[in-house]
Design an enzyme around this catalytic site. Sequence first.
Site, PDB file in Angstrom:
ATOM      1  N   ASP A 148      33.684   6.769 -41.544  1.00 43.49           N
ATOM      2  CA  ASP A 148      33.331   5.400 -41.940  1.00 43.49           C
ATOM      3  C   ASP A 148      31.830   5.321 -42.208  1.00 43.49           C
ATOM      4  O   ASP A 148      31.383   4.607 -43.115  1.00 43.49           O
ATOM      5  CB  ASP A 148      33.736   4.371 -40.874  1.00 43.49           C
ATOM      6  CG  ASP A 148      35.054   3.661 -41.222  1.00 43.49           C
ATOM      7  OD1 ASP A 148      35.977   4.352 -41.714  1.00 43.49           O
ATOM      8  OD2 ASP A 148      35.157   2.430 -41.014  1.00 43.49           O
ATOM      9  N   TYR A 162      43.419  11.145 -30.446  1.00 41.89           N
ATOM     10  CA  TYR A 162      44.481  10.283 -30.984  1.00 41.89           C
ATOM     11  C   TYR A 162      45.857  10.928 -30.821  1.00 41.89           C
ATOM     12  O   TYR A 162      46.797  10.601 -31.546  1.00 41.89           O
ATOM     13  CB  TYR A 162      44.244   9.995 -32.477  1.00 41.89           C
ATOM     14  CG  TYR A 162      43.013   9.163 -32.803  1.00 41.89           C
ATOM     15  CD1 TYR A 162      42.167   8.667 -31.828  1.00 41.89           C
ATOM     16  CD2 TYR A 162      42.703   8.868 -34.130  1.00 41.89           C
ATOM     17  CE1 TYR A 162      41.036   7.922 -32.149  1.00 41.89           C
ATOM     18  CE2 TYR A 162      41.580   8.108 -34.468  1.00 41.89           C
ATOM     19  CZ  TYR A 162      40.749   7.658 -33.474  1.00 41.89           C
ATOM     20  OH  TYR A 162      39.636   6.902 -33.806  1.00 41.89           O
ATOM     21  N   ASP A 183      36.877  10.276 -37.355  1.00 43.37           N
ATOM     22  CA  ASP A 183      37.225   8.922 -37.793  1.00 43.37           C
ATOM     23  C   ASP A 183      35.958   8.070 -37.919  1.00 43.37           C
ATOM     24  O   ASP A 183      35.720   7.409 -38.934  1.00 43.37           O
ATOM     25  CB  ASP A 183      38.200   8.303 -36.783  1.00 43.37           C
ATOM     26  CG  ASP A 183      38.713   6.953 -37.226  1.00 43.37           C
ATOM     27  OD1 ASP A 183      38.665   6.652 -38.435  1.00 43.37           O
ATOM     28  OD2 ASP A 183      39.178   6.181 -36.354  1.00 43.37           O
ATOM     29  N   ASP A 198      26.460  12.029 -31.566  1.00 43.20           N
ATOM     30  CA  ASP A 198      25.478  10.937 -31.700  1.00 43.20           C
ATOM     31  C   ASP A 198      24.309  11.383 -32.571  1.00 43.20           C
ATOM     32  O   ASP A 198      23.851  10.659 -33.462  1.00 43.20           O
ATOM     33  CB  ASP A 198      25.015  10.432 -30.319  1.00 43.20           C
ATOM     34  CG  ASP A 198      24.809  11.553 -29.295  1.00 43.20           C
ATOM     35  OD1 ASP A 198      24.978  12.749 -29.652  1.00 43.20           O
ATOM     36  OD2 ASP A 198      24.471  11.241 -28.135  1.00 43.20           O
ATOM     37  N   LYS A 244      30.334  17.172 -28.291  1.00 37.23           N
ATOM     38  CA  LYS A 244      29.705  16.273 -27.310  1.00 37.23           C
ATOM     39  C   LYS A 244      29.834  16.965 -25.966  1.00 37.23           C
ATOM     40  O   LYS A 244      30.222  16.374 -24.964  1.00 37.23           O
ATOM     41  CB  LYS A 244      30.406  14.898 -27.336  1.00 37.23           C
ATOM     42  CG  LYS A 244      29.704  13.810 -26.521  1.00 37.23           C
ATOM     43  CD  LYS A 244      28.305  13.470 -26.991  1.00 37.23           C
ATOM     44  CE  LYS A 244      27.576  12.702 -25.901  1.00 37.23           C
ATOM     45  NZ  LYS A 244      26.163  12.456 -26.230  1.00 37.23           N
TER      46      LYS A 244
HETATM   47  C1  IPM Z   1      41.607   6.147 -40.898  1.00 35.94           C
HETATM   48  C2  IPM Z   1      42.076   4.925 -40.187  1.00 35.94           C
HETATM   49  C3  IPM Z   1      43.216   5.298 -39.250  1.00 35.94           C
HETATM   50  C4  IPM Z   1      42.747   6.421 -38.352  1.00 35.94           C
HETATM   51  C5  IPM Z   1      43.734   4.148 -38.404  1.00 35.94           C
HETATM   52  C6  IPM Z   1      44.193   3.014 -39.268  1.00 35.94           C
HETATM   53  C7  IPM Z   1      44.780   4.573 -37.420  1.00 35.94           C
HETATM   54  O1  IPM Z   1      41.038   4.321 -39.516  1.00 35.94           O
HETATM   55  O2  IPM Z   1      42.396   6.752 -41.639  1.00 35.94           O
HETATM   56  O3  IPM Z   1      40.453   6.532 -40.720  1.00 35.94           O
HETATM   57  O4  IPM Z   1      41.925   6.218 -37.490  1.00 35.94           O
HETATM   58  O5  IPM Z   1      43.203   7.534 -38.536  1.00 35.94           O
HETATM   59 MN    MN Z   2      39.140   5.280 -39.809  1.00 37.52          MN
END
Ligand code: IPM
Ligand code: MN
Length: 347
Positions: free
Chosen positions: A246, A135, A242, A218, A185
Amino acid sequence: MKTHSIALIPGDGIGRDVTEAAWAVLKAVAGQSGFALKGTEFPWSCAFYKETGRMMPQDGIETLRGFDAILLGAVGWPQAVPDSVSLHGLLLPIRKAFVQYANIRPHRLLPGMEGPLKAESFDILCIRENTEGEYAGAGGRVHQGLDNEVAVETAIFTRKGVERIIRYGFEQARARRRRLASVTKSNAQKYSMVFWDEITQQLAAEYPDVTVTSYHVDALAARMVMAPESLDVIVASNLFGDILTDLGAAIQGGLGFAASANINPDRTAPSMFEPVHGSAPDIAGKDIANPMAAIWSGAMMLEHLGEQDAAAKVMRAISAATEKGIGTVPGKDTTGTITKAVLNALI
Ligand code: IPM
Ligand code: MN
């Protein structure tokens, strides 16, 4: 009385709902604990962009620099402003400008929470690199609209950036159960992730008391579902972290419980605290967003500010509420009910 000055950026959508809730809890615990929190609110958001053409003023970063910490709600209103514009105009520049290179996300089941897994308990701390990697924002597009159009997005891994995040992971592991999972990876990414593995091994020599294992991303995703109790601290690059966080949020009962801290460990600039979830514009202002993740993020802020007792109090109050089943079933309790339950449990 000791006063911490906090920049409040509720942002968009439910960011406003949950920041208000978290702030009420933080103010209350400060009052009980003998320190003061002075909040200064900034309306920086997609609505602000619609008015001014910017997500924050040109000197926004300099304005924030004077605060002790930043509490942020959520950023994004894709119907009005593309996410690629809103995030690169507010959240991401703050993380980078303030060298908040460690994004810390705890994943554990609070009392009364079941989560979707069979696991009865787990306690994972995910450390995500937050300023570079996939990123970094390096890249470009050429021949736009033509059939030979090309998009390039280059991941950037610097020795300094990789070393400091993996070192941070080792330090956290040392303070916990002394197990570190380094996410790689390197079977497919033969430059960046081989580099990552080498640095993991180099640092391992300095931390003989920590057991470090490199997992391909993975395989680690599968492990988080199949055997989350086997994990302690995870350290990952920006993209991998990231995605895995989640997943971490999902196994702890949903994004309503996923807290995060964007930390500048050197304390050369303020750190920023925010729930992992987004702005969810469809449910904004309806008093139904779960504020637990924002409140938990607030507790992480107190800890960073050196208010350990108050932070622990907030965590105990959150747990007391979830133990009674408050906020644990999606859609059952309002934002207001959950906030009140946490406030009432502050003792
Ligand atoms: C997070 C979010 C952000 C990220 C997005 C909104 C850019 O998904 O904080 O995990 O990926 O950093
Ligand atoms: Mn995120």
